[in-house]
Design an enzyme around this catalytic site. Structure first.
Site, mmCIF file in Angstrom:
data_model
loop_
_atom_site.group_PDB
_atom_site.id
_atom_site.type_symbol
_atom_site.label_atom_id
_atom_site.label_comp_id
_atom_site.label_asym_id
_atom_site.label_seq_id
_atom_site.Cartn_x
_atom_site.Cartn_y
_atom_site.Cartn_z
ATOM 1 N N HIS A 242 0.806 -1.223 0.000
ATOM 2 C CA HIS A 242 0.000 0.000 0.000
ATOM 3 C C HIS A 242 0.847 1.285 0.000
ATOM 4 C CE1 HIS A 242 -3.472 -2.488 1.166
ATOM 5 N NE2 HIS A 242 -2.727 -3.000 2.113
HETATM 6 C C1 BDR Z 1 -3.125 0.772 5.294
HETATM 7 O O1 BDR Z 1 -3.349 0.261 6.588
HETATM 8 C C2 BDR Z 1 -2.158 -0.186 7.155
HETATM 9 O O2 BDR Z 1 -2.337 -1.442 7.727
HETATM 10 C C3 BDR Z 1 -1.106 -0.150 6.083
HETATM 11 O O3 BDR Z 1 0.140 0.223 6.624
HETATM 12 C C4 BDR Z 1 -1.620 0.884 5.115
HETATM 13 O O4 BDR Z 1 -1.196 2.171 5.449
HETATM 14 C C5 BDR Z 1 -3.815 -0.113 4.283
HETATM 15 O O5 BDR Z 1 -5.190 -0.161 4.532
#
Ligand code: BDR
Ligand code: CA
Length: 312
Positions: A242
């Site tokens: 992400h």
């Molecule tokens: C986001 O949530 C976190 O768990 C990850 O680091 C990312 O920023 C994805 O939904």
């Protein structure tokens, strides 16, 4: 062209860690500081993990600040089920020895935006938006000084990952997200619609391991760890990276495509708290307030990421 000045606001998190490494490996951006926020794990751990990552990159000179330890008006929801107890589970890493700065992250954000020339600082939030919204609330004059906010959060076509309707970063502090999306600063959104397309498949992980460097090995082992969750949940070939999408956008925006649209944050819905109501089809008549990325060249993204991590 001179490097773009950025502040990374983060809750590491293995994918946050990869985003920080990508930024520290890339001359196109200058990291003025890293501000930690409570999110994937509580604040003491995110502030610790951010320093571990700087030390891994050989960058003890980067200043790391601890920020808000809870959302603006609700209790903290964490994601140890994805990232493990420390937030950086996977490889064994030593405790950091570089110090945490004395200044609160929110003060650092405010002071930096006031000190630097207007329109020259980009904020890169890759966790809940608590620090950024608190800074905007406390010092509204800084909003117009922001060059751009490039954030990871939300979803439209992919809907939610922490609830059926909401993505984790927005869900944890929807009131903060509402403030940020309503502030009027230019916003670019890397949502699940994009991040779920950059999957660390087996061969991509092996490319990191094959570098034979410590950062390369860590990236491989981190993704080995947290991909187990997404593979099981989505039946996908690997985990979505992400947060590095935010940094990749700053370095090579042509990898992404999207639309300038209106995005509102649901703060009250019984089942939809933290949902990003993204008007992708332009049916609401509400004014656009964000560039919402919808697609990415995943091979190009991994080409860039692999090339940069190999530099560390
Ligand atoms: C986001 O949530 C976190 O768990 C990850 O680091 C990312 O920023 C994805 O939904
Ligand atoms: Ca994150």
């Amino acid at each position: 062209m001179s490097a773009r000045k950025i502040i990374i606001d983060t809750d590491p998190g293995q994918d946050d860690a990869v985003a920080i490494l990508l930024a520290l490996a890339s001359p196109e951006v200058e990291v003025l500081g890293i501000t930690a926020v409570a999110g994937n794990v509580p604040l003491p751990l995110t502030a610790r993990n951010a320093r571990i990552v700087c030390e891994l990159a050989g960058r003890r000179d980067i200043r790391v600040f601890a920020g808000c330890d809870a959302p603006m008006s609700r209790g903290l929801v964490t994601a140890e089920h994805v990232h493990g107890k420390t937030g950086l589970d996977g490889p064994q890493l030593p405790d950091p020895t570089m110090p945490l700065q004395d200044t609160h992250a929110v003060d650092f954000i405010i002071d930096t935006l006031r000190a630097e020339a207007p329109g020259t600082i980009t904020l890169c939030p890759i966790g809940p938006l608590t620090n950024i919204a608190t800074a905007f609330r406390r010092a509204p004059d800084i909003v117009e000084r922001v060059q751009e906010i490039v954030l990871m959060g939300g979803a439209y076509f992919e809907v939610g990952n922490i609830t059926p309707a909401a993505e984790f970063n927005i869900y944890v502090d929807p009131e903060a997200a509402e403030i940020v999306f309503g502030a009027g600063a230019p916003i670019t959104v890397m949502s699940l619609d994009v991040t779920h397309k950059v999957l660390v498949t087996g061969p991509r992980t092996e490319a990191f391991r094959a570098m034979g460097t410590e950062p390369g090995r860590m990236v491989a082992e981190w993704t080995d760890f947290f991909e187990r969750f997404d593979k099981e949940k989505y039946g996908s070939d690997g985990a979505p990276l992400h947060d590095p999408c935010v940094i990749a956008w700053l370095i090579e925006p042509t990898l992404f495509s999207g639309r300038q649209i209106n995005v509102e944050i649901e703060t009250k819905g019984t089942f939809t708290q933290g949902m990003t109501v993204a008007d992708w089809w332009g049916v609401s008549g509400r004014a656009p307030n964000a560039f919402f990325a919808g697609d990415v060249d995943a091979d190009g993204f991994f080409r860039l990421l692999t090339e940069r991590i190999a530099r560390l």
